[in-house]
Write a protein that holds these residues in place. Structure first.
Motif, PDB file in Angstrom:
ATOM      1  N   ASP A   1     -29.295  63.494 -21.849  1.00 37.49           N
ATOM      2  CA  ASP A   1     -28.520  63.428 -20.617  1.00 37.49           C
ATOM      3  C   ASP A   1     -27.075  63.226 -21.038  1.00 37.49           C
ATOM      4  O   ASP A   1     -26.750  63.270 -22.228  1.00 37.49           O
ATOM      5  CB  ASP A   1     -29.012  62.337 -19.651  1.00 37.49           C
ATOM      6  N   ARG A   2     -26.223  63.000 -20.083  1.00 38.82           N
ATOM      7  CA  ARG A   2     -24.789  62.970 -20.403  1.00 38.82           C
ATOM      8  C   ARG A   2     -24.414  61.873 -21.389  1.00 38.82           C
ATOM      9  O   ARG A   2     -23.497  62.060 -22.202  1.00 38.82           O
ATOM     10  CB  ARG A   2     -24.007  62.806 -19.102  1.00 38.82           C
ATOM     11  N   ASP A   3     -25.121  60.750 -21.381  1.00 41.61           N
ATOM     12  CA  ASP A   3     -24.685  59.576 -22.138  1.00 41.61           C
ATOM     13  C   ASP A   3     -25.621  59.150 -23.257  1.00 41.61           C
ATOM     14  O   ASP A   3     -25.258  58.300 -24.071  1.00 41.61           O
ATOM     15  CB  ASP A   3     -24.499  58.387 -21.179  1.00 41.61           C
ATOM     16  N   THR A   4     -26.831  59.699 -23.322  1.00 39.77           N
ATOM     17  CA  THR A   4     -27.779  59.275 -24.350  1.00 39.77           C
ATOM     18  C   THR A   4     -28.318  60.485 -25.098  1.00 39.77           C
ATOM     19  O   THR A   4     -28.307  61.604 -24.589  1.00 39.77           O
ATOM     20  CB  THR A   4     -28.958  58.502 -23.739  1.00 39.77           C
TER      21      THR A   4
ATOM     22  N   ALA B   1     -23.558  75.898 -11.142  1.00 37.11           N
ATOM     23  CA  ALA B   1     -22.530  75.387 -10.247  1.00 37.11           C
ATOM     24  C   ALA B   1     -23.113  75.060  -8.886  1.00 37.11           C
ATOM     25  O   ALA B   1     -24.237  75.416  -8.561  1.00 37.11           O
ATOM     26  CB  ALA B   1     -21.410  76.415 -10.093  1.00 37.11           C
ATOM     27  N   GLY B   2     -22.324  74.402  -8.062  1.00 37.70           N
ATOM     28  CA  GLY B   2     -22.726  74.099  -6.699  1.00 37.70           C
ATOM     29  C   GLY B   2     -22.177  72.763  -6.264  1.00 37.70           C
ATOM     30  O   GLY B   2     -21.546  72.029  -7.040  1.00 37.70           O
ATOM     31  N   GLU B   3     -22.391  72.440  -5.005  1.00 43.35           N
ATOM     32  CA  GLU B   3     -21.953  71.141  -4.508  1.00 43.35           C
ATOM     33  C   GLU B   3     -22.590  70.023  -5.316  1.00 43.35           C
ATOM     34  O   GLU B   3     -21.981  68.998  -5.584  1.00 43.35           O
ATOM     35  CB  GLU B   3     -22.308  71.002  -3.028  1.00 43.35           C
ATOM     36  N   ASN B   4     -23.843  70.208  -5.678  1.00 45.52           N
ATOM     37  CA  ASN B   4     -24.540  69.283  -6.555  1.00 45.52           C
ATOM     38  C   ASN B   4     -24.930  70.048  -7.813  1.00 45.52           C
ATOM     39  O   ASN B   4     -26.075  70.450  -7.989  1.00 45.52           O
ATOM     40  CB  ASN B   4     -25.780  68.706  -5.862  1.00 45.52           C
ATOM     41  N   SER B   5     -23.961  70.272  -8.677  1.00 45.82           N
ATOM     42  CA  SER B   5     -24.199  71.084  -9.862  1.00 45.82           C
ATOM     43  C   SER B   5     -25.275  70.438 -10.734  1.00 45.82           C
ATOM     44  O   SER B   5     -25.409  69.214 -10.784  1.00 45.82           O
ATOM     45  CB  SER B   5     -22.907  71.282 -10.649  1.00 45.82           C
ATOM     46  N   THR B   6     -26.029  71.276 -11.411  1.00 44.39           N
ATOM     47  CA  THR B   6     -27.152  70.818 -12.227  1.00 44.39           C
ATOM     48  C   THR B   6     -26.844  71.046 -13.697  1.00 44.39           C
ATOM     49  O   THR B   6     -26.447  72.140 -14.094  1.00 44.39           O
ATOM     50  CB  THR B   6     -28.436  71.587 -11.852  1.00 44.39           C
ATOM     51  N   THR B   7     -27.044  70.013 -14.501  1.00 45.58           N
ATOM     52  CA  THR B   7     -26.867  70.123 -15.944  1.00 45.58           C
ATOM     53  C   THR B   7     -28.111  69.591 -16.634  1.00 45.58           C
ATOM     54  O   THR B   7     -28.619  68.530 -16.271  1.00 45.58           O
ATOM     55  CB  THR B   7     -25.640  69.322 -16.426  1.00 45.58           C
ATOM     56  N   ARG B   8     -28.594  70.333 -17.631  1.00 47.18           N
ATOM     57  CA  ARG B   8     -29.784  69.918 -18.376  1.00 47.18           C
ATOM     58  C   ARG B   8     -29.469  69.924 -19.864  1.00 47.18           C
ATOM     59  O   ARG B   8     -28.831  70.847 -20.364  1.00 47.18           O
ATOM     60  CB  ARG B   8     -30.965  70.850 -18.089  1.00 47.18           C
ATOM     61  N   TYR B   9     -29.956  68.882 -20.537  1.00 45.53           N
ATOM     62  CA  TYR B   9     -29.779  68.733 -21.975  1.00 45.53           C
ATOM     63  C   TYR B   9     -31.161  68.577 -22.600  1.00 45.53           C
ATOM     64  O   TYR B   9     -31.978  67.797 -22.123  1.00 45.53           O
ATOM     65  CB  TYR B   9     -28.963  67.483 -22.301  1.00 45.53           C
TER      66      TYR B   9
END
Length: 301
Positions: A185-188, A203-211
């Motif tokens: 995730d963004r921090d771990t 993209a989007g109002e609630n953009s989704t990011t996956r790691y």
């Protein structure tokens, strides 16, 4: 092809198939159409018919003058004209297909989408599938192609630079394993011995990011999709997307991901027939932009 789940509209397609992070992108040399749009912006309206070139396929080399052959003489009256063209920026060849569509009821004058893939192994690959649709005037798609195909050919050096910039962060050609950890995730982050890291963003109002950390089976590559319409469709999200696979340690970090998105936004090369400048790919907080300033200096200086 102008598409994605909630914002898809009539599309013309062309042979273009590749596997990216397990997702299969496929377009066939047939006049396949879809018409899906968020129900909040689905309207039925009378369509003004225009003349469109159809049943025309063109193969070309970047080193030659690109013209629509005189054998292409079939026209149809339709609500929209369209052209798709696949560009191979390594082999320096392209192909195009013209078609027409009556099913679109989305209120935009022109629309442009690019699906681009950059692979770093086992061989270098740079391919992009551009799809353009218009409802502005007779023969608008064929006129767009004739006017701007040289622009898309001239992106060769620009996209080579883009690939080199991404490679400097995402790819290590050593035979020795270089990944020890990947972000989850963004921090771990998590241990990922001898594996690869993956990153995906929509993209989007609630953009989704996956790691993720995955076994080292997928070649290092970058894929992106950018959709633009003129005027802008008043519906969210406009589904821009970036995915990449990388084999350097912790290479799927938030900072790297934003840096890759920003450099794509700078270099993607898209235009509409209004001559409008390419719209920035990324939207985000001031913090996000500041957090990648060091990366961007490496990229853009």
């Amino acid at each position: 092809m102008l598409h994605r789940a909630r914002i898809s509209f009539a599309l013309i397609t062309l042979v273009f198939a590749t596997t990216i992070n397990g997702a299969f992108i496929s377009t066939k040399n047939a006049l396949r159409r879809t018409s899906m749009i968020d129900t909040n912006y689905h309207q039925t309206k009378s369509v003004e018919m225009i003349r469109c070139l159809v049943n025309c396929d063109v193969d070309f080399s970047f080193k030659d003058s690109v013209i629509i052959p005189s054998s292409c003489r079939t026209y149809s009256n339709a609500g929209r004209c369209g052209v798709t063209f696949e560009m191979d920026y390594v082999r320096k060849t392209g192909s195009a297909s013209f078609a027409a569509d009556n099913s679109t009821d989305i209120e935009f004058e022109t629309g442009l989408v690019v699906d681009a893939r950059f692979s770093f192994e086992p061989s270098v690959e740079r391919k992009a599938l551009w799809s353009y649709e218009c409802a502005t005037s007779n023969d608008c798609a064929s006129k767009y192609f004739q006017k701007y195909i040289s622009h898309y050919i001239e992106l060769t050096e620009q996209l080579e630079t883009l690939q080199n910039l991404m490679s400097s962060l995402l790819y290590n050609d050593s035979n020795l394993p270089t990944v020890h950890q990947c972000y989850r995730d963004r921090d771990t982050f998590e241990d990922c011995q001898s594996g690869i890291c993956t990153y995906s963003w929509e993209a989007g109002e609630n953009s989704t990011t996956r790691y993720m950390c995955e076994p080292a089976k997928v070649p290092v590559n970058v894929y992106y999709q950018i959709l633009r319409t003129d005027p802008v469709i008043p519906v969210s999200p406009i589904l821009d997307e970036v995915r990449y696979v990388c084999n350097t340690n912790k290479c799927n970090s938030f900072e790297y991901g934003v840096g890759i998105r920003l450099v794509i936004a700078e270099k993607w090369g898209g235009i509409l027939d209004t001559n409008s400048a390419a719209t920035n790919l990324i939207t985000g907080s001031r913090y996000a932009l500041l957090s990648v300033s060091v990366i961007l200096m490496k990229f853009l200086c």
